[in-house]
Write a protein that holds these residues in place. Structure first.
Motif, PDB file in Angstrom:
ATOM      1  N   THR A 212       0.893   8.134  -2.075  1.00  0.00           N
ATOM      2  CA  THR A 212       1.360   9.021  -0.874  1.00  0.00           C
ATOM      3  C   THR A 212       2.561   8.217  -0.091  1.00  0.00           C
ATOM      4  OG1 THR A 212      -0.302   8.417   0.687  1.00  0.00           O
ATOM      5  CG2 THR A 212      -0.698  10.203  -0.807  1.00  0.00           C
ATOM      6  N   ALA A 213       2.656   6.949   0.020  1.00  0.00           N
ATOM      7  CA  ALA A 213       3.554   6.360   1.102  1.00  0.00           C
ATOM      8  C   ALA A 213       5.123   6.520   0.885  1.00  0.00           C
ATOM      9  CB  ALA A 213       3.268   4.844   1.059  1.00  0.00           C
ATOM     10  N   SER A 214       5.702   6.852   1.769  1.00  0.00           N
ATOM     11  CA  SER A 214       7.070   7.084   1.716  1.00  0.00           C
ATOM     12  C   SER A 214       8.066   5.760   1.498  1.00  0.00           C
ATOM     13  CB  SER A 214       7.809   7.711   3.022  1.00  0.00           C
ATOM     14  OG  SER A 214       7.375   6.685   4.224  1.00  0.00           O
ATOM     15  N   PRO A 215       9.214   5.870   0.844  1.00  0.00           N
ATOM     16  CA  PRO A 215       9.951   4.655   0.818  1.00  0.00           C
ATOM     17  C   PRO A 215      10.178   3.700   1.820  1.00  0.00           C
ATOM     18  CG  PRO A 215      11.001   6.265  -0.255  1.00  0.00           C
ATOM     19  CD  PRO A 215       9.871   6.999   0.429  1.00  0.00           C
ATOM     20  N   SER A 216      10.060   4.436   3.203  1.00  0.00           N
ATOM     21  CA  SER A 216      10.418   3.801   4.518  1.00  0.00           C
ATOM     22  C   SER A 216       9.099   3.002   4.981  1.00  0.00           C
ATOM     23  CB  SER A 216      10.927   4.707   5.554  1.00  0.00           C
ATOM     24  OG  SER A 216       9.821   5.987   5.592  1.00  0.00           O
ATOM     25  N   LEU A 217       8.018   3.493   4.477  1.00  0.00           N
ATOM     26  CA  LEU A 217       6.765   2.910   4.899  1.00  0.00           C
ATOM     27  C   LEU A 217       6.529   1.492   3.706  1.00  0.00           C
ATOM     28  CD1 LEU A 217       4.500   2.845   6.509  1.00  0.00           C
ATOM     29  CD2 LEU A 217       3.284   4.433   5.036  1.00  0.00           C
ATOM     30  N   LEU A 218       6.874   1.844   2.610  1.00  0.00           N
ATOM     31  CA  LEU A 218       6.766   0.885   1.510  1.00  0.00           C
ATOM     32  C   LEU A 218       7.601  -0.282   1.662  1.00  0.00           C
ATOM     33  CD1 LEU A 218       6.384   3.100  -1.687  1.00  0.00           C
ATOM     34  CD2 LEU A 218       4.738   1.758  -0.739  1.00  0.00           C
TER      35      LEU A 218
END
Length: 582
Positions: free
Chosen positions: A348-354
């Motif tokens: 579920t994580a967004s690219p900005s979080l990853l």
């Protein structure tokens, strides 16, 4: 003596010319003498005074510095930063004042060795060196050192505030309506489900110049009922006060089981106009993206705030005056530390979080999401090795921070690194447990079983260290536990309080929004944050507010003074019957 150095070709025509030239050379030598400068630095730190002056009555921002004096040894970092900014803006004139005779005495002790004409000439050279060469350069040097020290302090405070802001507990399992207040362009609304997915959007016009309050209430009530919204997240910007009043009235009139929270919208407009937001929500208007961000930052502050440049989040002090590279490095380190300590859901994580996970850059983060969209959700951590550009080294770094809540191996939902899977499996076998029992009541028996077997002996059997064994046991008991769960939850409200309702002596519950060198700003639910000055943080002496409070703390405060004209509220934590921290 000077007559022996006459040289008409070099312009030294008289003894006075020769003596003046010698004095100039000595003055230069004194200025370049490291020991003399070292002694003068110590004197300046001990005895010099920083002064500031200004007279612009139209601009009251720096009014307290229009006739300012404070010793170098005692000046607070935030005052250094204020004076520095005032000088840059041309509103303040600053100076370093030191009694001249004290400086000359230091120079004479180091240079004058005879009480005669030569000694007097050297003393004169020392006086000239101080006035013309040393004093101006040491004034610049002192101000530069004061600013650098103050900047480091401000960066430390900013980094600590950012850490506590990002680590605020998420509001899980709630359907949230994000409310971005406004006047002419209306109030933008966005409903997001418990996973952050956008369910609905709308725009209402209950504020000036339209004042369509009844229509707005009908539409919002319909949204609340349709999507079973439990919390309304209101941005604290323009028209926030009017919006809060309308929401409080709506809750009272509708009888719905809904609460609301005022959320800092700092950086929401920066995010909504960014390339990242346009990629995430290409179908939505910029203003509606802002409403989505306001809703999501209540649900999971960390996941949402990592999308925003930390300098735009609105915490800390004078962050825009800091050395950019130094500030960015400190803040990036904080964000990465927070994301890694919490971990992220790989599906579920967004690219900005990853991209804040160790070993993952922005390109790999996008590749992970692309792989997920093309192949469906990850079912095992080992699948990460199929992601383009994610090699074995990056996998070793990132795997332990990425969780798969429903995967083939229950260990993928924990913080146990794949390298330690064999150790965890052997540990379970030795304790008579299975992988399927991870997170169940059976796992609560693990510590007692390990104690019975002896941690040292158990660690030796497993070929691991005792700390590793303890960490694995803790993780097997609560797989994927969120360290933010132990922190105080967000304060939710159902009625509105205005500044005019405040009276000195009134006790209230508030949330710490910002910690600075001179105190802490506390949200007590009246739109304007109140200030607890450092002198009001407790009965005992406090060196720095961060010793007592951190961003996100829920505290009891008492109103000292209310100034509606200037929009200022003074609060205290002293003299409370109950403990200040809740």
């Amino acid at each position: 003596m000077a007559e022996d150095y006459l040289d008409t070709e070099k312009g030294v025509e008289t003894a006075e010319d020769a003596l003046a030239g010698a004095v100039d050379i000595i003055a230069e030598d004194i200025s370049d003498d490291g020991e003399i400068r070292k002694a003068l630095r110590l004197l300046i730190r001990r005895a010099a005074v920083v002064t500031a002056a200004g007279d612009d009555e139209q601009n009251t921002t720096y009014k307290m510095y229009y006739d300012f004096r404070e010793p170098v040894s005692r000046i607070a970092p935030h005052r250094v930063l204020a004076i520095n900014r005032g000088q840059k803006e041309g509103l303040l004139k600053t100076a370093l004042v030191l009694e001249e005779e004290k400086a000359l005495e230091v120079i004479r002790k180091k240079t004058v060795t005879a009480q005669n004409a030569c000694g007097r000439a050297v003393a004169a050279a020392g006086a000239d060196s101080w006035k013309r060469l040393i004093a101006p350069s040491m004034e610049n040097e002192t101000f530069r050192e004061l600013f650098e020290t103050a900047s480091e302090q401000a960066i430390r405070v900013f980094a600590e505030n950012l850490h506590h802001l990002l680590m605020q507990p998420p509001l899980t399992g709630q359907v949230v309506l994000g409310w971005d207040p406004g006047y002419r362009n209306g109030c933008k609304l966005a409903v997001v489900d418990a996973t952050g997915r956008v369910l609905d959007t709308a725009v209402v016009y209950p504020t000036q110049p339209y004042n369509r309050v009844a229509e707005a209430k009908r539409l919002v009530t319909a949204l609340l009922k349709k999507h079973r919204v439990t919390v309304i997240s209101i941005g604290n910007g323009t028209a926030s006060r009017e919006s809060e009043k309308i929401v409080a009235e709506l809750i009272a009139e509708s009888g719905l089981s809904v609460q609301y929270a005022i959320v800092s919208e700092a950086g929401a407009s920066v995010y909504s106009a960014s390339r990242l937001a346009s990629e995430e929500f290409p179908e939505y208007d910029v203003n509606l993206r802002s409403a989505v961000s306001i809703a999501r930052r209540l649900q999971d502050p960390l996941a949402e705030l990592v999308k925003i440049d930390p300098k735009a989040i609105g915490i800390g002090q004078y962050q825009h005056d800091m050395p950019p590279a130094r500030l960015d490095a400190a803040l990036d380190g904080v964000v990465e530390s927070c994301v890694n300590s919490v971990g992220v859901d790989l599906n579920t994580a967004s690219p900005s979080l990853l991209e804040h996970i160790a070993g993952i850059n922005s390109a790999i983060a996008r590749n992970i999401v692309a792989y997920r969209e093309e192949n469906g959700g990850f079912t095992a951590r080992s699948e990460l090795l199929k992601v383009p550009k994610l090699g074995k080294k990056a996998y070793e770094q990132c795997a332990g921070f990425l969780r798969i809540s429903v995967g083939k191996n229950p260990l993928d939902a924990t913080a146990v690194h794949p390298e330690s899977y064999p150790t965890a499996e052997r540990l379970l076998t030795l304790c008579g447990c299975t992988l399927e029992q991870i997170g169940t009541e059976r796992m609560k028996e693990l510590p007692a079983l390990a104690e019975k077997m002896g941690y040292e002996a158990l660690a030796q059997q497993l070929g691991a260290g005792v700390p590793t064994v303890r960490d694995i046991i803790a993780e097997l008991q609560k797989p994927g536990r969120d360290p933010r769960e132990s922190l105080p939850p967000t304060v939710l409200r159902s009625d509105v309080l205005e500044m005019k309702d405040l009276k000195p002596g009134m006790e209230l519950t508030g949330t710490v929004r910002n910690v600075v060198d001179f105190g802490a700003f506390v949200d007590i639910g009246v739109h304007e944050d109140g200030l607890v000055h450092i002198s009001q943080l407790g009965e005992k002496y406090v060196k720095h507010p961060s010793e007592v409070l951190k961003v996100g703390d829920i505290i009891r405060v008492k109103v000292l003074e209310v100034d509606p004209k200037r929009g200022r509220i003074s609060l205290t934590m002293r003299g409370l019957d109950r403990p200040a921290a809740l």
